[in-house]
Write a protein that holds these residues in place. Structure first.
Motif, PDB file in Angstrom:
ATOM      1  N   GLU A 162     -32.797  13.944  30.826  1.00  0.00           N
ATOM      2  CA  GLU A 162     -32.255  14.935  29.892  1.00  0.00           C
ATOM      3  C   GLU A 162     -31.258  14.291  28.932  1.00  0.00           C
ATOM      4  OE1 GLU A 162     -30.634  17.963  32.347  1.00  0.00           O
ATOM      5  OE2 GLU A 162     -32.585  18.871  32.808  1.00  0.00           O
ATOM      6  N   ASN A 163     -30.421  13.370  29.474  1.00  0.00           N
ATOM      7  CA  ASN A 163     -29.458  12.675  28.614  1.00  0.00           C
ATOM      8  C   ASN A 163     -30.168  11.835  27.558  1.00  0.00           C
ATOM      9  OD1 ASN A 163     -27.299  13.748  30.007  1.00  0.00           O
ATOM     10  ND2 ASN A 163     -27.102  12.005  31.395  1.00  0.00           N
ATOM     11  N   LYS A 164     -31.260  11.184  27.985  1.00  0.00           N
ATOM     12  CA  LYS A 164     -32.026  10.354  27.058  1.00  0.00           C
ATOM     13  C   LYS A 164     -32.625  11.205  25.949  1.00  0.00           C
ATOM     14  CE  LYS A 164     -35.672   6.870  26.944  1.00  0.00           C
ATOM     15  NZ  LYS A 164     -36.698   6.150  27.741  1.00  0.00           N
ATOM     16  N   LYS A 165     -33.156  12.371  26.345  1.00  0.00           N
ATOM     17  CA  LYS A 165     -33.736  13.278  25.354  1.00  0.00           C
ATOM     18  C   LYS A 165     -32.668  13.763  24.378  1.00  0.00           C
ATOM     19  CE  LYS A 165     -37.571  15.038  28.138  1.00  0.00           C
ATOM     20  NZ  LYS A 165     -38.126  16.237  28.822  1.00  0.00           N
ATOM     21  N   ASN A 166     -31.478  14.083  24.942  1.00  0.00           N
ATOM     22  CA  ASN A 166     -30.385  14.546  24.082  1.00  0.00           C
ATOM     23  C   ASN A 166     -29.934  13.453  23.121  1.00  0.00           C
ATOM     24  OD1 ASN A 166     -30.360  17.075  25.284  1.00  0.00           O
ATOM     25  ND2 ASN A 166     -28.852  16.490  26.832  1.00  0.00           N
ATOM     26  N   ASP A 167     -29.874  12.183  23.640  1.00  0.00           N
ATOM     27  CA  ASP A 167     -29.484  11.062  22.778  1.00  0.00           C
ATOM     28  C   ASP A 167     -30.497  10.860  21.660  1.00  0.00           C
ATOM     29  OD1 ASP A 167     -27.269  10.664  24.314  1.00  0.00           O
ATOM     30  OD2 ASP A 167     -28.137   9.048  25.525  1.00  0.00           O
ATOM     31  N   GLU A 168     -31.778  10.915  22.030  1.00  0.00           N
ATOM     32  CA  GLU A 168     -32.830  10.748  21.025  1.00  0.00           C
ATOM     33  C   GLU A 168     -32.762  11.855  19.985  1.00  0.00           C
ATOM     34  OE1 GLU A 168     -36.405  10.639  23.252  1.00  0.00           O
ATOM     35  OE2 GLU A 168     -36.165   8.543  23.890  1.00  0.00           O
ATOM     36  N   LYS A 169     -32.507  13.077  20.460  1.00  0.00           N
ATOM     37  CA  LYS A 169     -32.396  14.210  19.539  1.00  0.00           C
ATOM     38  C   LYS A 169     -31.182  14.041  18.629  1.00  0.00           C
ATOM     39  CE  LYS A 169     -32.391  19.276  19.511  1.00  0.00           C
ATOM     40  NZ  LYS A 169     -31.295  19.409  18.563  1.00  0.00           N
ATOM     41  N   ASN A 171     -29.733  11.166  17.779  1.00  0.00           N
ATOM     42  CA  ASN A 171     -30.015  10.105  16.807  1.00  0.00           C
ATOM     43  C   ASN A 171     -30.914  10.611  15.685  1.00  0.00           C
ATOM     44  OD1 ASN A 171     -28.510   8.272  18.266  1.00  0.00           O
ATOM     45  ND2 ASN A 171     -30.255   7.550  19.474  1.00  0.00           N
ATOM     46  N   LYS A 172     -31.894  11.406  16.071  1.00  0.00           N
ATOM     47  CA  LYS A 172     -32.813  11.951  15.075  1.00  0.00           C
ATOM     48  C   LYS A 172     -32.076  12.880  14.116  1.00  0.00           C
ATOM     49  CE  LYS A 172     -37.299  14.213  14.714  1.00  0.00           C
ATOM     50  NZ  LYS A 172     -38.406  14.849  15.465  1.00  0.00           N
ATOM     51  N   ASP A 173     -31.185  13.722  14.689  1.00  0.00           N
ATOM     52  CA  ASP A 173     -30.404  14.639  13.853  1.00  0.00           C
ATOM     53  C   ASP A 173     -29.487  13.870  12.911  1.00  0.00           C
ATOM     54  OD1 ASP A 173     -31.623  16.718  15.118  1.00  0.00           O
ATOM     55  OD2 ASP A 173     -29.960  17.133  16.501  1.00  0.00           O
ATOM     56  N   GLN A 174     -28.873  12.765  13.442  1.00  0.00           N
ATOM     57  CA  GLN A 174     -27.971  11.954  12.627  1.00  0.00           C
ATOM     58  C   GLN A 174     -28.726  11.296  11.476  1.00  0.00           C
ATOM     59  OE1 GLN A 174     -24.763  11.839  12.831  1.00  0.00           O
ATOM     60  NE2 GLN A 174     -24.473  10.329  11.211  1.00  0.00           N
ATOM     61  N   GLN A 175     -29.926  10.769  11.791  1.00  0.00           N
ATOM     62  CA  GLN A 175     -30.750  10.147  10.752  1.00  0.00           C
ATOM     63  C   GLN A 175     -31.149  11.166   9.695  1.00  0.00           C
ATOM     64  OE1 GLN A 175     -34.013   8.362  12.839  1.00  0.00           O
ATOM     65  NE2 GLN A 175     -32.776   6.700  13.694  1.00  0.00           N
ATOM     66  N   GLU A 176     -31.489  12.360  10.155  1.00  0.00           N
ATOM     67  CA  GLU A 176     -31.875  13.424   9.224  1.00  0.00           C
ATOM     68  C   GLU A 176     -30.690  13.819   8.343  1.00  0.00           C
ATOM     69  OE1 GLU A 176     -34.720  15.830   7.554  1.00  0.00           O
ATOM     70  OE2 GLU A 176     -34.980  14.365   9.166  1.00  0.00           O
ATOM     71  N   LYS A 177     -29.498  13.854   8.983  1.00  0.00           N
ATOM     72  CA  LYS A 177     -28.286  14.211   8.243  1.00  0.00           C
ATOM     73  C   LYS A 177     -27.983  13.166   7.172  1.00  0.00           C
ATOM     74  CE  LYS A 177     -23.394  15.274   8.945  1.00  0.00           C
ATOM     75  NZ  LYS A 177     -22.304  15.342   9.931  1.00  0.00           N
ATOM     76  N   GLU A 178     -28.074  11.859   7.578  1.00  0.00           N
ATOM     77  CA  GLU A 178     -27.814  10.785   6.623  1.00  0.00           C
ATOM     78  C   GLU A 178     -28.831  10.800   5.484  1.00  0.00           C
ATOM     79  OE1 GLU A 178     -27.838   7.276   8.946  1.00  0.00           O
ATOM     80  OE2 GLU A 178     -25.865   7.643   9.862  1.00  0.00           O
ATOM     81  N   LYS A 179     -30.069  11.110   5.826  1.00  0.00           N
ATOM     82  CA  LYS A 179     -31.115  11.180   4.815  1.00  0.00           C
ATOM     83  C   LYS A 179     -30.826  12.295   3.813  1.00  0.00           C
ATOM     84  CE  LYS A 179     -36.133  11.619   4.423  1.00  0.00           C
ATOM     85  NZ  LYS A 179     -37.397  11.840   5.176  1.00  0.00           N
ATOM     86  N   ASN A 180     -30.399  13.442   4.349  1.00  0.00           N
ATOM     87  CA  ASN A 180     -30.073  14.582   3.487  1.00  0.00           C
ATOM     88  C   ASN A 180     -28.876  14.269   2.595  1.00  0.00           C
ATOM     89  OD1 ASN A 180     -32.156  16.100   4.559  1.00  0.00           O
ATOM     90  ND2 ASN A 180     -30.868  17.042   6.143  1.00  0.00           N
ATOM     91  N   GLU A 181     -27.849  13.588   3.211  1.00  0.00           N
ATOM     92  CA  GLU A 181     -26.661  13.238   2.427  1.00  0.00           C
ATOM     93  C   GLU A 181     -27.009  12.272   1.303  1.00  0.00           C
ATOM     94  OE1 GLU A 181     -23.923  11.745   5.261  1.00  0.00           O
ATOM     95  OE2 GLU A 181     -23.253  13.733   5.945  1.00  0.00           O
ATOM     96  N   SER A 182     -27.883  11.283   1.614  1.00  0.00           N
ATOM     97  CA  SER A 182     -28.305  10.318   0.594  1.00  0.00           C
ATOM     98  C   SER A 182     -29.049  11.019  -0.533  1.00  0.00           C
ATOM     99  CB  SER A 182     -29.193   9.255   1.242  1.00  0.00           C
ATOM    100  OG  SER A 182     -29.703   8.375   0.280  1.00  0.00           O
ATOM    101  N   HIS A 183     -29.888  11.961  -0.147  1.00  0.00           N
ATOM    102  CA  HIS A 183     -30.650  12.718  -1.144  1.00  0.00           C
ATOM    103  C   HIS A 183     -29.717  13.555  -2.016  1.00  0.00           C
ATOM    104  CE1 HIS A 183     -34.176  14.607  -2.818  1.00  0.00           C
ATOM    105  NE2 HIS A 183     -33.687  15.815  -2.530  1.00  0.00           N
ATOM    106  N   GLU A 184     -28.694  14.137  -1.364  1.00  0.00           N
ATOM    107  CA  GLU A 184     -27.724  14.944  -2.112  1.00  0.00           C
ATOM    108  C   GLU A 184     -26.927  14.082  -3.082  1.00  0.00           C
ATOM    109  OE1 GLU A 184     -25.401  16.871   0.824  1.00  0.00           O
ATOM    110  OE2 GLU A 184     -26.978  18.299   1.397  1.00  0.00           O
TER     111      GLU A 184
END
Length: 247
Positions: A162-169, A171-184
């Motif tokens: 469960e911890n691994k899944k949460n970490d992966e999620k 990281n994915k959310d962080q990458q998505e956030k950074e991608k959105n910020e870069s786009h903005e």
């Protein structure tokens, strides 16, 4: 009186003959694996002729046991064990132990095997069964001790998963956030450039000047500035001597 006595003797002789016949037949039926017939004969001997010795009970119990009627077998093995004949008692107790083992009542089984060995120390089968059941009991105890550890391992694995899944999620959310910020940021930069361009065009419109004309004026200003700089370079750095002529 004599006739009555003779009659009793004859009846007893007949009974003995019948008892012997039924006993022999029961033994033959048993050897031929006709257990229902042997059961019938042994029951006649017990109920009709009151033959209640330990051998009859033991053989009747064997017949029930081999007919898969363990309840009746257990009952008659118990009767057979009530005897001073140590060998028959040992066999009866051994069989009671076997029935308990088949029902997974290992603690009860090992007690009966122990009593069987005490009754007849030469009973090798009871000794073997005793050691076998003893090992089974020991293994059960070890398994009970291992189960809590296995449960803890399962819970730890589940938690780690469960911890691994949460970490992966995460990281994915962080990458998505950074991608959105870069786009903005890119959008803001583009909007800023568009705003500057629009601002310049609006200013030119206000003074009724085209963009091309403004560029020409800007180029001319740049040329004048360049010529001025060149003139500065050609001027002498020495101070003018007032005692000498200008030339």
């Amino acid at each position: 009186m004599i006739i009555k006595f003779i009659t009793i003797i004859l009846l007893n002789i007949n009974n003995i003959d019948e008892i012997n016949r039924l006993t022999k037949e029961a033994e033959i039926y048993f050897k031929n694996e006709e257990y229902n017939k042997s059961i019938t004969n042994y029951k006649i001997l017990i109920d009709s002729f009151d033959v209640t010795n330990e051998k009859i009970y033991l053989n009747l119990a064997h017949s029930h046991f081999l007919s898969n009627d363990t309840a009746k077998a257990l009952e008659n093995y118990t009767f057979a064990a009530i005897t001073d004949n140590k060998k028959i008692k040992s066999i009866a107790l051994q069989q009671i132990g076997n029935i308990n083992e088949s029902r997974n009542k290992l603690e009860e089984a090992i007690d009966f095997y122990k009593e069987s060995i005490i009754s007849d120390n030469t009973n090798i089968d009871s000794k073997f069964n005793y050691e076998l059941v003893k090992k089974k009991i020991q293994k059960q105890k070890e398994n009970k001790q291992e189960k809590p550890n296995e449960q803890n391992d399962k819970e730890n694995k589940k938690e780690n998963s469960e911890n691994k899944k949460n970490d992966e999620k995460g990281n994915k959310d962080q990458q998505e956030k950074e991608k959105n910020e870069s786009h903005e940021d890119k959008n803001e930069q583009k909007n800023s450039e568009d705003s500057d361009n629009e601002s310049l065009e609006e200013k030119l419109k206000k003074i009724n000047m085209s963009k091309k004309k403004a560029e020409m004026i800007l180029n001319a200003l740049n040329n004048n500035e360049f010529q001025y700089i060149q003139q500065l370079k050609r001027k002498p750095n020495k101070k003018k001597d007032s005692t000498k002529p200008d030339w």
